[in-house]
Write an enzyme that holds these catalytic residues in place. Structure first.
Site, PDB file in Angstrom:
ATOM      1  NE  ARG A  55       7.098  -4.966  -9.363  1.00 14.33           N
ATOM      2  CZ  ARG A  55       8.188  -5.148  -8.573  1.00 14.33           C
ATOM      3  NH1 ARG A  55       9.434  -5.593  -8.969  1.00 14.33           N
ATOM      4  NH2 ARG A  55       8.045  -4.887  -7.380  1.00 14.33           N
ATOM      5  CE  LYS A 209       6.189  -0.463 -12.611  1.00 11.59           C
ATOM      6  NZ  LYS A 209       6.457   1.156 -12.368  1.00 11.59           N
ATOM      7  CG  HIS A 228       7.308   4.616  -9.220  1.00 12.15           C
ATOM      8  ND1 HIS A 228       6.993   3.929  -8.208  1.00 12.15           N
ATOM      9  CD2 HIS A 228       6.635   4.373 -10.433  1.00 12.15           C
ATOM     10  CE1 HIS A 228       5.919   2.844  -8.685  1.00 12.15           C
ATOM     11  NE2 HIS A 228       5.726   3.329  -9.948  1.00 12.15           N
ATOM     12  CB  SER A 246       1.799  -0.655  -8.034  1.00  9.68           C
ATOM     13  OG  SER A 246       0.858  -1.375  -8.556  1.00  9.68           O
ATOM     14  CE  LYS A 250       2.984   5.966  -9.853  1.00  5.88           C
ATOM     15  NZ  LYS A 250       2.437   4.754  -9.361  1.00  5.88           N
ATOM     16  CB  THR A 251      -2.880   5.451 -12.566  1.00  9.29           C
ATOM     17  OG1 THR A 251      -1.852   4.897 -13.002  1.00  9.29           O
ATOM     18  CG2 THR A 251      -3.815   5.528 -14.003  1.00  9.29           C
ATOM     19  CG  ASP A 265       3.978   4.003 -13.510  1.00  8.67           C
ATOM     20  OD1 ASP A 265       4.019   4.026 -12.244  1.00  8.67           O
ATOM     21  OD2 ASP A 265       4.814   2.884 -13.813  1.00  8.67           O
ATOM     22  NE  ARG A 336      -0.995  -3.431 -12.378  1.00  8.81           N
ATOM     23  CZ  ARG A 336      -0.410  -2.340 -11.774  1.00  8.81           C
ATOM     24  NH1 ARG A 336      -0.280  -1.439 -12.409  1.00  8.81           N
ATOM     25  NH2 ARG A 336       0.117  -2.494 -10.641  1.00  8.81           N
TER      26      ARG A 336
END
Length: 547
Positions: A55, A209, A228, A246, A250-251, A265, A336
């Site tokens: 980003r 996002k 989030h 990130s 989490k994933t 997410d 990614r």
């Protein structure tokens, strides 16, 4: 200028426009256009320019209009204002660029698995892989979309990743680069007119996002808490939420073989329960280990004809024989993978569940002074939610090459545009009403800071998560950490007692104490700076380290 009307007319008149093509058509087009290459196992490999490997927060802007002036926290470093007249110029240029394209792709989807508040979103662009990403990440339009509170308020996004703005035209209007010229990239959101424009950012995460930020602006007004977070469900229907930036896990941690995944997410929590925003996953791939993360690995690496496979692997090393090497970071740390939720086993197809029984705050503590797990009472939970302490990990943003301690409110500051109390008050109300247990889990460093200690082993973290979810840690005794005002369990099944107290993992106790006090001071200073003038409960203020 009526941008939406002009864009719709352009789409209607242009010859080469694919409107809502099937997934396999988009895969075929992306390959034919040489936007992607087919790997040995059927996944699609693609790369971005160096300025688009993550980003670009400094180019992510919100159109500042009087209608939203009081709702947005303009003091937040991530809420960068864009003048309406400059945005009008961008819209004009975006339409001019779109008219020149030989081919356009239009995808109509929604954000949100609960049709009560699903947001219709139209993604328009000139790259098939971006349209494929939208089809993967956003959800099909449900048959009962008419009952959505947003059914007649759709959002339109125009994405032109390979184009650039005219630096001279935007000199003094967009951010000034180190060389003295204006930025030629923009990710702009107009909440009032429901328009998003992406020019010059080829990072696919910019698309998802942007829409996450839009949902985070819209939902609190309807009493819905956007998070989030990833979410999964146990066999008894118990819901667990995992909040974290990130790279904090989490994933990985939510993709558990004994629990059904709702999403990895972004979720909303309304009076009916939890609902995923998305239709797919966008997972970090660096050092992806099939032994430790088998579900994510198989989602990317299973063998299938490419027209059926179509997972997009972004910025990962791949060799001439089509084989990926996820351990090679020479291209970039932030590789990614985008793939449909359906590529994972044991998902919950509805992506919805009841109110969460457990919330887990994930932090990657680069200082090595936080315990691997701590139990939080309601006031402590509110404090850690407000602070969102973690470390920015390499590659998640342009220029980040090693972990840096940071405070990201609600574990998602860049995507939370509203005033902080809009989110904090909702979380407090929901935790209290539904008696949700909250834990802090450190997936960062132990035995010393980054560079000296070691990253927490994921198998240890999995053992902690298991104990949290099956209720064993609720029964364990705790010891208060008076520096950080958290409650550390004295034992946890599957975890050596010695590592539960971070002090015990350091060779030098004095060095540990100094590092802990330093971090506590950072907490105190940041809290005073960001929340000193906010109307927060005194009980929450007292949870701040260093006070």
């Amino acid at each position: 200028m009526n941008f939406i009307k002009e864009l719709d007319e352009l789409i209607a008149k242009k010859e080469n426009v694919l409107v809502n093509p099937k997934r396999r058509e988009l895969i075929k087009a992306a390959v034919k256009n040489r936007e992607v290459l087919v790997s040995a196992n059927g996944a699609l490999a693609t790369w971005t320019r160096i300025e688009s490997t993550g980003r670009s927060p400094k180019d992510t802007l919100t159109v500042r209009r009087s209608e939203i002036e009081a709702e947005i926290d303009w003091d937040s470093p991530n809420n960068l204002p864009l003048a309406p007249d400059t945005f009008a110029m961008i819209l004009e240029d975006a339409l001019t660029l779109a008219r020149r394209k030989d081919q356009l792709y239009v995808v109509d989807r929604v954000v949100g698995a609960d049709s009560r508040y699903a947001l219709p979103v139209r993604t328009v662009g000139d790259h098939a892989k971006i349209a494929l990403f939208a089809v993967t990440m956003f959800r099909p339009v449900p048959k009962d979309i008419g009952r959505s509170i947003y059914h007649d308020q759709p959002f339109t996004m125009l994405v032109l990743p390979a184009d650039k703005l005219d630096k001279l035209r935007y000199f003094g209007k967009l951010r000034k680069l180190p060389d003295g010229t204006a930025s030629d990239m923009v990710v702009a959101m107009d909440f009032v007119n429901r328009i998003g424009i992406i020019i010059g950012s080829a990072y696919m995460g910019s698309v998802k996002k942007l829409m996450f930020t839009v949902m985070n602006y819209l939902l609190p007004k309807a009493g819905i808490l956007p998070l989030h977070a990833s979410a999964n469900e146990g066999r008894s229907g118990d819901i667990a939420l995992f909040l974290g930036l990130s790279g904090t896990g989490k994933t990985t941690l939510s993709a558990a073989p004994d629990r059904a995944l709702l999403g990895d997410d972004e979720h909303g929590w309304d009076k009916h329960g939890i609902a995923n925003f998305e239709f797919g996953c966008y997972a970090k791939l660096i050092n992806l280990n099939p032994a430790k993360e088998p579900q994510i690995y198989d989602a990317i690496m299973h063998r299938a004809p490419y027209l059926k496979h179509g997972a997009i692997v972004e910025n990962a090393m791949v060799y001439p024989d089509g084989i990926f090497d996820f351990n090679d970071s020479r291209l970039i740390e932030n590789s990614r993978g985008s793939y449909p939720l359906s590529f994972l086993p044991g998902i919950k197809k509805s992506s919805r569940g009841k109110h969460p029984k457990t919330i887990i705050f994930l932090t990657a503590d680069a200082n090595g002074v936080l315990p691997p797990v701590a139990k939080l009472d309601q006031d402590q939970a509110m404090f850690w939610f407000l602070m969102g302490y973690t470390s920015k990990l390499a590659g998640t943003e342009t220029g980040i090459v090693e972990p840096v301690s940071t405070f990201s409110r609600f574990f998602g500051q860049p995507f939370m545009p509203r005033n902080p109390n809009d989110y904090a008050a909702l979380l407090g109300q929901k935790i209290k009403k539904h008696r949700t247990s909250v834990y802090l889990v450190n997936t960062g460093w132990s035995g010393g800071p980054y560079g000296e200690g070691k990253r927490m082993d994921i198998n240890v973290t999995r053992a902690i998560i298991k104990a949290v979810l099956n209720g064993e840690l609720d029964k364990a005794g705790t010891v208060e950490d008076k520096t950080f005002h958290i409650n550390i369990p004295v034992s946890c099944p599957g975890v050596p007692d010695a590592i539960l107290q971070p002090r015990n993992t350091w060779k030098d106790p004095e060095a540990f104490a100094a590092r802990a006090q330093k971090l506590a001071g950072e907490f105190s200073a940041h809290f005073d700076k960001v929340y000193g003038g906010k109307d927060l409960p005194e009980a929450v203020r007292r949870q701040c380290p260093g006070k």
